[in-house]
Design a protein around this motif. Structure first.
Motif, short mmCIF file in Angstrom:
data_model
loop_
_atom_site.label_atom_id
_atom_site.label_comp_id
_atom_site.label_asym_id
_atom_site.label_seq_id
_atom_site.Cartn_x
_atom_site.Cartn_y
_atom_site.Cartn_z
N PHE A 34 0.83 -1.21 0.00
CA PHE A 34 0.00 0.00 0.00
C PHE A 34 0.86 1.27 0.00
CE2 PHE A 34 -3.60 -2.71 1.59
CZ PHE A 34 -4.39 -2.50 0.48
N MET A 35 2.03 1.19 0.65
CA MET A 35 2.93 2.34 0.60
C MET A 35 3.39 2.59 -0.84
SD MET A 35 3.30 3.77 3.51
CE MET A 35 4.86 4.57 3.78
N ALA A 36 3.64 1.50 -1.57
CA ALA A 36 4.09 1.65 -2.96
C ALA A 36 2.97 2.25 -3.81
CB ALA A 36 4.52 0.30 -3.52
N ILE A 37 1.75 1.77 -3.62
CA ILE A 37 0.64 2.31 -4.40
C ILE A 37 0.41 3.78 -4.01
CG2 ILE A 37 -1.84 2.15 -4.86
CD1 ILE A 37 -1.59 -0.87 -4.64
N ALA A 38 0.53 4.07 -2.69
CA ALA A 38 0.39 5.46 -2.25
C ALA A 38 1.46 6.34 -2.90
CB ALA A 38 0.48 5.54 -0.72
N SER A 39 2.68 5.85 -2.98
CA SER A 39 3.76 6.61 -3.61
C SER A 39 3.41 6.92 -5.06
CB SER A 39 5.08 5.84 -3.59
OG SER A 39 5.41 5.47 -2.28
N ALA A 40 2.92 5.90 -5.75
CA ALA A 40 2.56 6.08 -7.16
C ALA A 40 1.47 7.14 -7.29
CB ALA A 40 2.09 4.75 -7.75
N VAL A 41 0.47 7.02 -6.44
CA VAL A 41 -0.70 7.89 -6.55
C VAL A 41 -0.34 9.34 -6.21
CG1 VAL A 41 -2.88 8.44 -5.44
CG2 VAL A 41 -2.45 6.12 -6.26
N ILE A 42 0.35 9.56 -5.10
CA ILE A 42 0.68 10.96 -4.77
C ILE A 42 1.74 11.50 -5.73
CG2 ILE A 42 0.02 10.76 -2.33
CD1 ILE A 42 2.89 10.75 -1.58
N GLY A 43 2.44 10.60 -6.42
CA GLY A 43 3.40 11.06 -7.43
C GLY A 43 2.77 11.47 -8.74
N GLY B 93 7.75 10.54 -10.62
CA GLY B 93 6.78 11.02 -9.63
C GLY B 93 6.63 10.03 -8.49
N ALA B 94 6.58 8.73 -8.83
CA ALA B 94 6.45 7.71 -7.80
C ALA B 94 7.69 7.66 -6.91
CB ALA B 94 6.21 6.34 -8.44
N LEU B 95 8.87 7.88 -7.53
CA LEU B 95 10.11 7.94 -6.73
C LEU B 95 10.01 9.10 -5.73
CD1 LEU B 95 13.14 7.15 -6.22
CD2 LEU B 95 13.71 8.82 -8.00
N PHE B 96 9.61 10.27 -6.23
CA PHE B 96 9.42 11.41 -5.33
C PHE B 96 8.37 11.08 -4.27
CE2 PHE B 96 10.72 14.56 -8.91
CZ PHE B 96 12.05 14.35 -8.60
N GLY B 97 7.31 10.42 -4.69
CA GLY B 97 6.25 10.05 -3.76
C GLY B 97 6.80 9.20 -2.62
N ALA B 98 7.61 8.18 -2.99
CA ALA B 98 8.19 7.30 -1.96
C ALA B 98 9.12 8.10 -1.05
CB ALA B 98 8.95 6.15 -2.63
N ILE B 99 9.89 9.01 -1.64
CA ILE B 99 10.82 9.81 -0.82
C ILE B 99 10.04 10.73 0.12
CG2 ILE B 99 12.58 11.62 -0.90
CD1 ILE B 99 13.65 10.30 -3.45
N VAL B 100 8.97 11.34 -0.37
CA VAL B 100 8.15 12.21 0.49
C VAL B 100 7.55 11.42 1.65
CG1 VAL B 100 5.95 13.46 0.57
CG2 VAL B 100 7.65 14.03 -1.17
N LEU B 101 7.07 10.22 1.37
CA LEU B 101 6.54 9.39 2.46
C LEU B 101 7.65 9.06 3.45
CD1 LEU B 101 4.09 6.94 0.65
CD2 LEU B 101 3.60 9.05 1.87
#
Ligand SMILES: Nc1ncnc2c1ncn2[C@@H]1O[C@H](COP(=O)(O)OP(=O)(O)O)[C@@H](O)[C@H]1O
Ligand SMILES: [Mg+2]
Lengths: 319, 258
Positions: free
Chosen positions: A245-254, A267-275
């Protein structure tokens, strides 16, 4: 100048999450004063590294209009396949390749069931999620084991925090290139954007989907290996649904849409980093994990709302 | 009976079933080399289905297809395209999320680096621009996403994609439906230019009889799963076609009332 930056921020999907990340870093640096330090950035990458690798593969599956829920379980399975191969006398590098092939096989099964039996991938991968989790628990007996490698090798494979984030960045850059500059990427977007139209244009839509499921699973296996070398233990309970779910969240917020046709790996990389920044920053400031989850939930809803509405504006040609 | 050697494509006794639905029962159809055939028929008569059989999208349930004098068994859209058959689908088969030039080369993108399939964007962009200019299509830029274009512009792009694919048989399924008079005239102009060259055969579906008479050499009517009318354009008239269609509607209404 400002309006130009504004324009870029609106046009490039990655930009808003990048700006959010920078603001968060500034905020935590002011409140904790140790946020931007060699040690803490190392800690932060531990939160973000594997999630970013998982998210990269998930974005490809999301763009072609499908969803893979099984990645957290493949993440746990793949290191065990490597471990058992090694126990059977296979040299480490080949054991890793075997582990990744096992992961790819799961992707192949996900893809075949989804495309040939015409099941929604939500259902297919919900099934394989439980199946693989059970399988991993059975072959491991439920107990963790230790990966066997030299310290130097383990460091390169993610034991060192900067190698870990290095892997994530390299994988994201390669996949972003594949997505935007190759036929595979173009057809992935086409299949997710207009399935019937892509079929009419002669694109082998099933093959595209199957290949993306396989890529996604393989990366999930690789993410599992990175984390097992980082932690120094192969745990049948590692990862699972939380990291999925963290990975999907990263994708989505990215900036990736669940409806297909639209997404970005960077965007997903940035999303994961922001999380990761949020998690790390809260830990440093002594905020509890419960609060983190509340903020994460809010962030997903807010960014999705913004994405969806920006998208409407884009389609009307206003931006 | 026309000389068979002159036919570019011929269907013999073609039927198509979708489970219990059978839109095509026994279709016999031929198109000569360089000929433009207009295909008429009510909504739901099976015109689009017929086009999709000709372009390899649907396999026929029964019957034979001949192309260029030889019997062919189309395996896929790509196979048909290799033979030189290209279709503008009624739904256009464009991807809103992709820009104009990626859409114009969808599934036949020029690539560099062999198996890696790295897109040759520069070439696609230049070629797309050239083709649209040549056809007279007016869009802001080939870089914009399809989502930002009007219905007529999208249709023009779908037509341009097929016209410049070097096809020998061009299938146009209601290519002017979403267009204003000016855009429609542009499409007809393109077809007339192809007709003048005489190298491409065309099947066009349209509901505007004036347009049909402008560009077609011959006119066929599909009803109840069969071609029931086949005349050269100069041997018929807008009046005759209108009468037939009025009769069609009466016939349909009576069937409903039964
Ligand atoms: N893929 C399909 N599956 C089932 N039925 C179909 C399919 N495609 C078309 N049909 C049916 O076949 C008939 C003819 O449709 P179509 O060829 O689209 O007609 P037209 O283009 O003349 O309006 C309709 O009744 C339609 O519902
Ligand atoms: Mg139709």
């Amino acid at each position: 100048m400002l309006s130009r930056i504004g324009g870029i921020a609106l046009r490039r999907r990655e930009a808003s999450i990048f700006v959010a990340g920078c603001l968060l870093v500034l905020y935590f640096q002011f409140t904790t004063s140790v946020f931007v330090s060699y040690d803490n950035i190392g800690t932060l990458t531990q939160y973000a590294g594997a999630t970013a690798v998982l998210a990269a593969g998930e974005v490809m599956v999301l763009i072609c209009g499908e969803l893979d829920l099984s990645i957290g379980m493949v993440y746990a399975l793949s290191p065990f396949l490597m471990y058992f191969a090694q126990q059977a006398g296979v040299p480490l590098v080949f054991a890793i390749i075997l582990g990744l092939m096992g992961a790819a096989l799961v992707g192949l099964i996900n893809g075949l069931i989804t495309t040939l039996l015409k099941l929604p991938s939500f259902v297919t991968t919900l099934g394989t999620l439980f199946l693989i989790n059970g399988f991993t628990l059975v072959i491991s007996g439920g107990f963790p084991v230790q990966p066997e490698s030299s310290q130097a090798f383990a460091n390169v494979m993610g034991g060192n925090a900067y190698f870990l984030i290095g892997w994530a960045i390299v994988i994201a850059l390669i996949l972003q290139y594949v997505l935007t500059q190759t036929r595979w990427g173009l057809h992935t977007i086409a299949v997710g954007g207009n399935l019937d139209g892509s079929t009419e244009a002669g694109i082998k839509v099933k093959s595209i989907k199957i290949r993306n499921f396989m890529l996604c699973s393989t990366l999930a296996g690789f993410a599992g290996m990175l984390d097992c070398f980082r932690i120094g233990s192969i745990d049948p309970l590692a990862g699972g649904n939380e990291i999925m779910f963290m990975a999907i969240a990263s994708a989505v917020i990215g900036g990736t849409l669940l409806t297909g046709g639209v997404g970005t790996i960077i965007g997903a990389l940035f999303g994961a980093i922001v999380l990761g920044i949020l998690k790390d920053g809260f830990t440093l400031s002594g905020v509890s994990a419960y609060t983190f989850d509340m903020i994460l939930g809010g962030a997903i809803i807010v960014t999705m709302t913004i994405n969806v509405h920006l998208n409407r504006l884009r389609e009307r040609g206003r931006v | 009976m026309a000389n068979k050697d002159n036919d570019l494509v011929r269907l013999e006794n073609v039927a198509k079933r979708f489970g219990p639905v059978q839109p095509l029962k026994n279709v016999n159809l031929r198109v000569g080399r360089g000929e433009v055939l207009g295909l008429l028929g009510n909504n739901g008569a099976g015109k689009s289905t017929l086009m999709k059989i000709l372009c390899g999208y649907h396999p026929a349930s029964e019957g034979k297809m001949f192309f260029d004098g030889e019997e062919v068994n189309l395996r896929s859209v790509t196979h048909a395209r290799q033979l030189g058959i290209d279709c503008v689908y009624q739904d256009l088969a464009l991807v809103s999320e992709l820009n104009v030039y990626h859409n114009m080369f969808l599934q036949r993108e020029p690539v560099r680096g062999g198996f890696l399939g790295i897109l040759d964007n520069k070439r696609m962009k230049a070629d797309a621009q050239r083709h649209l200019d040549d056809m007279g299509v007016n869009i802001p830029s080939v870089d914009v996403e399809i989502a930002k274009l009007s219905g007529g512009q999208r249709q023009a792009i779908a037509v341009a994609r097929s016209v410049y694919s070097d096809a020998r048989l061009l299938l146009l399924d209601e290519p002017t439906a979403a267009m204003g008079a000016k855009e429609g005239a542009m499409i007809l102009d393109v077809i007339n230019r192809l007709r003048a060259k005489g190298e491409v055969s065309v099947i066009i579906i349209a509901h505007n009889y004036a347009q049909i008479f402008d560009v077609c050499d011959r006119i066929n009517l599909l009803r109840d799963g069969e071609i029931v009318f086949d005349k050269r354009a100069e041997d018929t008239s807008v009046q005759e076609l209108t009468d037939i269609v009025v009769h069609e509607y009466r016939h349909a209404a009576e069937t409903l009332n039964e």
